[in-house]
Design a protein around this motif. Structure first.
Motif, PDB file in Angstrom:
ATOM      1  N   ILE A  57       0.840  -1.202   0.000  1.00  0.00           N
ATOM      2  CA  ILE A  57       0.000   0.000   0.000  1.00  0.00           C
ATOM      3  C   ILE A  57       0.872   1.249   0.000  1.00  0.00           C
ATOM      4  CG2 ILE A  57      -1.636   1.344   1.395  1.00  0.00           C
ATOM      5  CD1 ILE A  57      -2.768  -1.419   2.317  1.00  0.00           C
ATOM      6  N   LYS A  58       1.900   1.256   0.836  1.00  0.00           N
ATOM      7  CA  LYS A  58       2.783   2.418   0.915  1.00  0.00           C
ATOM      8  C   LYS A  58       3.521   2.654  -0.395  1.00  0.00           C
ATOM      9  CE  LYS A  58       6.437   4.513   3.725  1.00  0.00           C
ATOM     10  NZ  LYS A  58       6.481   5.612   2.804  1.00  0.00           N
ATOM     11  N   MET A  59       3.979   1.564  -1.041  1.00  0.00           N
ATOM     12  CA  MET A  59       4.677   1.710  -2.328  1.00  0.00           C
ATOM     13  C   MET A  59       3.798   2.409  -3.360  1.00  0.00           C
ATOM     14  SD  MET A  59       6.712  -1.808  -3.068  1.00  0.00           S
ATOM     15  CE  MET A  59       6.902  -2.882  -1.657  1.00  0.00           C
ATOM     16  N   ILE A  60       2.557   1.997  -3.408  1.00  0.00           N
ATOM     17  CA  ILE A  60       1.637   2.581  -4.395  1.00  0.00           C
ATOM     18  C   ILE A  60       1.262   4.002  -4.001  1.00  0.00           C
ATOM     19  CG2 ILE A  60      -0.644   2.386  -5.440  1.00  0.00           C
ATOM     20  CD1 ILE A  60      -0.303  -0.647  -5.088  1.00  0.00           C
ATOM     21  N   TYR A  61       0.938   4.200  -2.742  1.00  0.00           N
ATOM     22  CA  TYR A  61       0.525   5.538  -2.284  1.00  0.00           C
ATOM     23  C   TYR A  61       1.634   6.561  -2.502  1.00  0.00           C
ATOM     24  CZ  TYR A  61      -2.076   8.985   0.376  1.00  0.00           C
ATOM     25  OH  TYR A  61      -2.773  10.110   0.749  1.00  0.00           O
ATOM     26  N   ASP A  62       2.873   6.149  -2.337  1.00  0.00           N
ATOM     27  CA  ASP A  62       3.996   7.055  -2.552  1.00  0.00           C
ATOM     28  C   ASP A  62       4.145   7.463  -4.015  1.00  0.00           C
ATOM     29  OD1 ASP A  62       4.568   7.027   0.131  1.00  0.00           O
ATOM     30  OD2 ASP A  62       6.249   5.626  -0.031  1.00  0.00           O
ATOM     31  N   MET A  63       3.615   6.654  -4.921  1.00  0.00           N
ATOM     32  CA  MET A  63       3.696   6.977  -6.344  1.00  0.00           C
ATOM     33  C   MET A  63       2.622   7.968  -6.789  1.00  0.00           C
ATOM     34  SD  MET A  63       4.814   3.327  -8.047  1.00  0.00           S
ATOM     35  CE  MET A  63       3.154   2.917  -8.358  1.00  0.00           C
ATOM     36  N   ILE A  64       1.593   8.128  -5.989  1.00  0.00           N
ATOM     37  CA  ILE A  64       0.494   9.020  -6.353  1.00  0.00           C
ATOM     38  C   ILE A  64       0.948  10.466  -6.172  1.00  0.00           C
ATOM     39  CG2 ILE A  64      -1.852   9.746  -5.748  1.00  0.00           C
ATOM     40  CD1 ILE A  64      -2.335   6.853  -4.886  1.00  0.00           C
ATOM     41  N   PRO A  65       0.730  11.307  -7.186  1.00  0.00           N
ATOM     42  CA  PRO A  65       1.104  12.724  -7.047  1.00  0.00           C
ATOM     43  C   PRO A  65       0.379  13.378  -5.869  1.00  0.00           C
ATOM     44  CG  PRO A  65       0.462  12.217  -9.309  1.00  0.00           C
ATOM     45  CD  PRO A  65       0.146  11.012  -8.479  1.00  0.00           C
TER      46      PRO A  65
END
Length: 100
Positions: A57-65
């Motif tokens: 979840i953190k990996m993906i959330y960090d990619m969101i602008p």
């Protein structure tokens, strides 16, 4: 009533809705692909269960602008990751049944 104006307005509204739906589907596919990548990366660690889920979840959330984060919460990302994981698990179970 001006029928030309009405038809132009309806056409514009339908075009806008179709564009939004298309963009939504594009973003959804991108998120699902990134969720799959994040799950694979999390599986490579020594962590277990919920720790792996939180990492993904953190990996993906960090990619969101940053500008999109108010619209895409971690709960939404969690649901996407869980859905992708469920699909992968379902596929693995089917393959396991085929091989036995």
């Amino acid at each position: 009533m001006n029928w030309e104006l009405i038809l132009t307005t309806i056409s514009s509204i339908v075009t806008i809705i179709a564009t939004i739906i298309g963009y939504y589907e594009h973003i959804k596919k991108k998120l699902e692909q990134e969720a799959l990548n994040a799950i694979n990366k999390a599986e490579e660690t020594d962590k277990v269960g919920t720790e792996k889920m939180q990492d993904a979840i953190k990996m993906i959330y960090d990619m969101i602008p940053a500008v999109a984060r108010p619209f895409i919460s971690e709960k939404i990302i969690e649901r996407v990751v869980q859905n992708v994981f469920d699909k992968v698990e379902e596929y693995a179970q089917k393959q396991l049944k085929k091989s036995t």
